[in-house]
Design an enzyme around this catalytic site. Sequence first.
Site, PDB file in Angstrom:
ATOM      1  N   ASP A  38      -1.143  80.419  56.489  1.00 19.25           N
ATOM      2  CA  ASP A  38      -1.693  81.493  56.907  1.00 19.25           C
ATOM      3  C   ASP A  38      -1.802  82.475  56.033  1.00 19.25           C
ATOM      4  OD1 ASP A  38      -2.188  80.214  59.251  1.00 19.25           O
ATOM      5  OD2 ASP A  38      -0.512  81.329  60.308  1.00 19.25           O
ATOM      6  N   SER A  83      -8.782  79.991  73.225  1.00 27.88           N
ATOM      7  CA  SER A  83      -7.526  80.458  72.461  1.00 27.88           C
ATOM      8  C   SER A  83      -7.069  81.722  72.848  1.00 27.88           C
ATOM      9  CB  SER A  83      -7.842  80.785  70.665  1.00 27.88           C
ATOM     10  OG  SER A  83      -8.621  79.674  70.349  1.00 27.88           O
ATOM     11  N   LYS A 116       5.416  80.835  75.018  1.00 24.35           N
ATOM     12  CA  LYS A 116       4.038  80.245  74.268  1.00 24.35           C
ATOM     13  C   LYS A 116       4.918  79.001  73.285  1.00 24.35           C
ATOM     14  CE  LYS A 116      -0.018  81.337  71.514  1.00 24.35           C
ATOM     15  NZ  LYS A 116       0.072  79.921  70.416  1.00 24.35           N
ATOM     16  N   ARG A 137      -7.588  69.532  73.107  1.00 25.44           N
ATOM     17  CA  ARG A 137      -8.195  70.457  73.130  1.00 25.44           C
ATOM     18  C   ARG A 137      -9.637  70.445  72.352  1.00 25.44           C
ATOM     19  NH1 ARG A 137      -8.379  76.385  72.008  1.00 25.44           N
ATOM     20  NH2 ARG A 137      -8.804  76.175  69.682  1.00 25.44           N
ATOM     21  N   GLU A 179       0.853  72.161  77.541  1.00 28.87           N
ATOM     22  CA  GLU A 179       1.307  71.805  76.124  1.00 28.87           C
ATOM     23  C   GLU A 179       2.159  70.454  76.015  1.00 28.87           C
ATOM     24  OE1 GLU A 179      -0.228  74.199  74.365  1.00 28.87           O
ATOM     25  OE2 GLU A 179       0.625  74.144  72.405  1.00 28.87           O
ATOM     26  N   CYS A 416      24.031 100.903  31.317  1.00 28.22           N
ATOM     27  CA  CYS A 416      24.975 101.465  30.451  1.00 28.22           C
ATOM     28  C   CYS A 416      25.039 100.938  29.152  1.00 28.22           C
ATOM     29  CB  CYS A 416      26.451 101.626  30.848  1.00 28.22           C
ATOM     30  SG  CYS A 416      27.177  99.788  30.927  1.00 28.22           S
ATOM     31  N   CYS A 432      28.470  93.168  34.262  1.00 26.03           N
ATOM     32  CA  CYS A 432      28.677  94.364  33.143  1.00 26.03           C
ATOM     33  C   CYS A 432      30.184  94.618  33.366  1.00 26.03           C
ATOM     34  CB  CYS A 432      27.878  95.256  33.609  1.00 26.03           C
ATOM     35  SG  CYS A 432      28.450  96.929  32.722  1.00 26.03           S
ATOM     36  N   CYS A 437      30.548 102.082  34.452  1.00 25.10           N
ATOM     37  CA  CYS A 437      29.016 102.016  34.452  1.00 25.10           C
ATOM     38  C   CYS A 437      28.464 102.541  35.554  1.00 25.10           C
ATOM     39  CB  CYS A 437      28.705 100.454  34.459  1.00 25.10           C
ATOM     40  SG  CYS A 437      27.009 100.296  34.700  1.00 25.10           S
TER      41      CYS A 437
END
Length: 672
Positions: A38, A83, A116, A137, A179, A416, A432, A437
């Site tokens: 997407d 949709s 959903k 669909r 669905e 540093c 480090c 530092c």
Amino acid sequence: MNLAQARGRAAKLRDLINDYRYHYHVLNESIISDEVADSLKHELAQLEERYPELITPDSPTQRVAGAVLPGFSEVRHSRRMLSLNDVFSAEEVEDWTKRIKKTEPTLRNEYFADIKMDGLACALIYNDGLLVRGVTRGDGYVGEDITLNVRTMDSIPLSLRSGTGFPGFLKDRTEVRGEIVMYKADFDRLNEERHKLGQPLFANPRNTAAGTIRQLDPSLVASRPLHFRAYDLLRDNPTEVLTNSFAYQALADLGFSTNRAATLLSSVNQIMDFVKLWEHKRKDLEFNTDGIVVKLNDRQLFEKLGVAGKAPRAAIAFKYAAEQATTIVKDIFVSIGRTGTATPVAVLEPVVIAGSTVQMATLHNEAEIKRKDIRIGDSVIVHKAGDIIPEVVEPLVKLRTGKERVFKMPSLCPICGTKLVKLKAKDAAWRCPNPNCPSRTWKQIQHYASKEALDIEGLGEKNIIALLDKGLIRDTADIYSLKTEQVIGLERFANVSASNLIAAISAKMHPSLSRFLYGLGIRHIGAQTAIDLANHFKTFEAIMEAKVGDLTNVEGVGEVVAEAVVEYFTEPVNRRLLDKFKHLGVWPEPIRHAQAGKLIGMNFVITGTLESMSRETAADKIRALGGRFQTSIAKDTDYLVIGNNPGASKVEEARKLGTNTIDERALSQLLD
Ligand code: IVH
């Protein structure tokens, strides 16, 4: 970007997206996630909008979705399958209701919300109560005839249940839409089996469900666990179904499963509560979801408001924020943490992920960059979930132009200038080693003042930098010698906040042993280990003098942790820092013997709010008595403390596991 560059980029994006589609739709496998696809499509659409001459007829942006596959016959839908328009925020929900109220000023606030489901839409046609057709669909107008396949699915009644409260629906034509989903657990099981058989794995449940339903062999469909959940009921005479709440009632009665979560709501606030509730609980659902559907409950009004484009005006989908997106690595720099660890960080073209703008992402270490082959200039996939630090997942190698640069780990600390070292040859991270530092000092003080450590209000990142810049502090102990007058003069501090800050600091002269220990920022010492050490050794002096062997006696403390503790207390700089604390009168409280250990071995979880104390305080008290505070219920949880407005999922989990539940009063008695 000029036209020539845009042309090159658009061509590459097209190829990659088309490749993805081929894998997704034909081979039923995902080479990148839907969210990433997407994100790429979005970039392509934007390029084409800016340079319309770049649009080609085969561009993924020009595709009509869901063309009919050869092998299935076409069926025209009685009413178009629409949709939904996506919204992402409370404001957009509000705007939606306002828009409707403009045309319908007398609108009743009656909304119907449902989860959903992430599957594929399907229409089932019943004639005189008998299933005659199942249709996908397709493009919304025309779908594929999948009757033979849906007949294999147990959750689809072959005849509508008779003798119900809705006998009218057993006559003539009744259409049920819903669905088809595959449950997450079934999907995992299926993939496990495929793995054992050495077959290629499926990408995700939706893909697998869609791929299955399009199989020309119904016996294969029968062998795969698919479920149908209904969300719509259509009759030729629409007045037979006046509201969505009625439709759901009738659907259940006719023999369909619907989501139990579906509910009537009466304000934008209630819609947002529902959205948030399920954002939290959605992981517990059997199937995947990417949002919430909200429709007007009144279906005549729904029809009256009509359709704009492909979506009805009277419904929306609230989409949960995607956790992945694509962007570009503009640069890579090295950040020095409080223990000196040098972490490469990607500077990104800003991109919104999971609701917030992401500009930087961790690359973990040099080896990880090499393994993933991430280069400066690369287009990359970035992942962010909740509070988790954003992370670069992988580069999109096909989008490379040849101008990308390979990152080289610097040999010196960028702050540093000290030579970076590896403590052990097998360590992944460079460090480090300079304890002074400035980057380490700054992050160490920030850690000391953080919520889980000393919890000093007003001593955040920017204020610490201001104090360091003016030379007012040089190490953690220095904060205790700050004077109000010194701070007032600084740009960031008005009178009140200066004295508040000094008061907040001096309130933390005698912190609890575990918080102080954690606040020192010793490598590998997290908040829980600090508590375990404090409970075991009781005084700070005892921890300072402990040998590796003494430390590993503590449950959960291994060699690595023990060595880090000993190393910390042998370092002369750290000894000097601790002397300074002592000199300033700052020292942790020892744990008193009488009290300690009362709750040793007991694990607690709190749900809801407590009246007499905050959760943090309760957690502190539990820990001080040797108990453990957990954030979620596990098999070893001994008590779930139930406060006001407890979370339903925690209570349910406790019931399942047989965990004891107690109220606030009982907790107070235990803590007393
Ligand atoms: S109601 C006008 N309810 O989402 C369409 N749809 O983007 C009204 N979907 O293709 C549909 N779960 O397949 C509705 N609880 C639910 C849904 C749901 C999933 C799908 C549906 C549709 C798509 C809309």
